[in-house]
Design a protein around this motif. Structure first.
Motif, PDB file in Angstrom:
ATOM      1  N   LYS A 224       0.838  -1.215   0.000  1.00  0.00           N
ATOM      2  CA  LYS A 224       0.000   0.000   0.000  1.00  0.00           C
ATOM      3  C   LYS A 224       0.862   1.251   0.000  1.00  0.00           C
ATOM      4  O   LYS A 224       0.601   2.205  -0.747  1.00  0.00           O
ATOM      5  N   TRP A 225       1.887   1.264   0.848  1.00  0.00           N
ATOM      6  CA  TRP A 225       2.742   2.456   0.927  1.00  0.00           C
ATOM      7  C   TRP A 225       3.584   2.620  -0.330  1.00  0.00           C
ATOM      8  O   TRP A 225       3.833   3.737  -0.775  1.00  0.00           O
TER       9      TRP A 225
ATOM     10  N   TYR B 209      -9.997   2.976   2.077  1.00  0.00           N
ATOM     11  CA  TYR B 209      -9.689   4.167   1.286  1.00  0.00           C
ATOM     12  C   TYR B 209     -10.767   4.487   0.250  1.00  0.00           C
ATOM     13  O   TYR B 209     -10.747   5.564  -0.343  1.00  0.00           O
TER      14      TYR B 209
ATOM     15  N   ILE C 168       2.661   1.779  -3.371  1.00  0.00           N
ATOM     16  CA  ILE C 168       1.738   2.336  -4.364  1.00  0.00           C
ATOM     17  C   ILE C 168       1.462   3.802  -4.063  1.00  0.00           C
ATOM     18  O   ILE C 168       1.491   4.653  -4.964  1.00  0.00           O
ATOM     19  N   ALA C 169       1.211   4.124  -2.813  1.00  0.00           N
ATOM     20  CA  ALA C 169       0.932   5.507  -2.432  1.00  0.00           C
ATOM     21  C   ALA C 169       2.087   6.425  -2.814  1.00  0.00           C
ATOM     22  O   ALA C 169       1.888   7.502  -3.391  1.00  0.00           O
TER      23      ALA C 169
ATOM     24  N   ILE D 247      -5.061   5.401  -3.971  1.00  0.00           N
ATOM     25  CA  ILE D 247      -4.258   4.233  -3.582  1.00  0.00           C
ATOM     26  C   ILE D 247      -5.054   2.963  -3.838  1.00  0.00           C
ATOM     27  O   ILE D 247      -4.557   2.008  -4.447  1.00  0.00           O
ATOM     28  N   ARG D 248      -6.303   2.954  -3.412  1.00  0.00           N
ATOM     29  CA  ARG D 248      -7.141   1.772  -3.602  1.00  0.00           C
ATOM     30  C   ARG D 248      -7.455   1.543  -5.076  1.00  0.00           C
ATOM     31  O   ARG D 248      -7.381   0.410  -5.572  1.00  0.00           O
TER      32      ARG D 248
ATOM     33  N   CYS E  49       2.375   7.239  -6.437  1.00  0.00           N
ATOM     34  CA  CYS E  49       1.279   8.041  -6.992  1.00  0.00           C
ATOM     35  C   CYS E  49       1.256   9.472  -6.475  1.00  0.00           C
ATOM     36  O   CYS E  49       0.347  10.236  -6.819  1.00  0.00           O
TER      37      CYS E  49
ATOM     38  N   VAL F   8      -6.283   9.393  -0.990  1.00  0.00           N
ATOM     39  CA  VAL F   8      -6.204   8.020  -0.502  1.00  0.00           C
ATOM     40  C   VAL F   8      -7.073   7.082  -1.342  1.00  0.00           C
ATOM     41  O   VAL F   8      -6.731   5.906  -1.502  1.00  0.00           O
TER      42      VAL F   8
ATOM     43  N   THR G 232      -5.715   2.420  -7.663  1.00  0.00           N
ATOM     44  CA  THR G 232      -4.509   1.967  -8.361  1.00  0.00           C
ATOM     45  C   THR G 232      -4.222   0.512  -8.038  1.00  0.00           C
ATOM     46  O   THR G 232      -3.874  -0.283  -8.927  1.00  0.00           O
TER      47      THR G 232
END
Length: 265
Positions: free
Chosen positions: A162-163, A214, A165-166, A183-184, A169, A180, A186
């Motif tokens: 998750k981090w 998210y 990807i975050a 994130i989901r 982006c 946020v 993506t």
């Protein structure tokens, strides 16, 4: 839109490092700030950090996070709702200020500047603060590389994914923000078959489904580079150093920013 923090507390017990500090990390906070006899301000209600210090006041903007995550008030520990960017506290009133990821919970460069200023304001002279940061690399990852790393078994747990990807982006301006919900979205575009991902990685569906908190959220996080955070902190502190926060997934991107010699403007 959903209220992000009202939903977030319901998934708290399902989270793991790097989203939550480990016992090793808590020990590093204690060691770096010598908290045994300190009156501590905690930004947020991170339960792992709530045991530190002689006394503690925790401040969080979400009453729901306080009721859902905080262990409860006692004679020496109390939590209250409040705005980190305008702390309802007297100048020079705490021996130490600590926080876990709180610089990523504010979503602009201006907000980080204000937060650093408030930390400096409430610290006693010659005392220090420590914030565990979530810092994106100077050169952001590309999503294809992240996907390949996952499939090769190179990402230790879902929260580290998750981090990653975050951070991939975030915006390339000075704010370094990401919505946020992005994130989901993506993640879903990268791994549309969650059961196949669970089978490939060994991650539980319960862990993977934490990303759904998210969905539809109306807030943004920020993941500034470490160099940016050091530069911003140096505007309000005469001493800024980076301390490794332990050995856990993605720990290399999550050091402690230790801040001393506060400057009050």
């Amino acid at each position: 839109m959903t209220n992000h923090w009202d939903n977030y507390h319901q998934r708290w017990q399902l989270l793991d490092a790097p989203l939550r500090p480990t016992a090793e990390t808590v020990g590093i906070f204690d060691r770096e700030l010598d908290l045994g006899n300190a009156d501590v301000l905690l930004l947020g209600v991170t339960p792992e950090l709530a045991v530190l210090g002689r006394s503690m006041l925790a401040i969080d903007q979400s009453a729901t996070m306080i009721s859902g995550v905080w262990a409860g008030d006692n004679a020496s520990r109390k939590a209250m709702a409040g705005n980190w960017l305008s702390l309802p506290l007297e100048q020079a009133s705490f021996d130490a200020v600590i926080g876990d990821g709180c610089l990523s919970a504010v979503d602009t460069k201006a907000a980080r500047h204000t937060l650093f200023g408030e930390i400096a304001r409430v610290l006693k002279p010659c005392r220090r603060a420590a914030i565990r940061v979530f810092a994106r690399p100077e050169t952001a990852d590309d999503l294809q590389s992240i996907e390949a790393l996952v499939l090769a078994g190179g990402v230790e747990n879902f929260h580290a994914l998750k981090w990653r990807i975050a951070m991939a982006c975030t915006s390339d301006d000075g704010d370094f923000t990401v919505k946020v919900r992005t994130i989901r979205d993506t993640f879903d575009s990268m791994f549309p078959d969650r059961e196949a991902l669970a089978a490939r990685t060994g991650w539980s569906m319960t862990s993977i489904n934490t990303v759904d908190v998210y969905a539809g959220s109306d807030i943004s996080y920020s993941f500034a580079t470490l160099a940016t955070l050091i530069d911003e902190a140096s505007n309000r502190f005469g001493e800024v150093c980076v301390v490794p926060s332990g050995s856990y997934p993605l720990a290399e991107r999550c050091p402690l920013l230790v801040l001393g010699s506060p400057r009050r403007l």
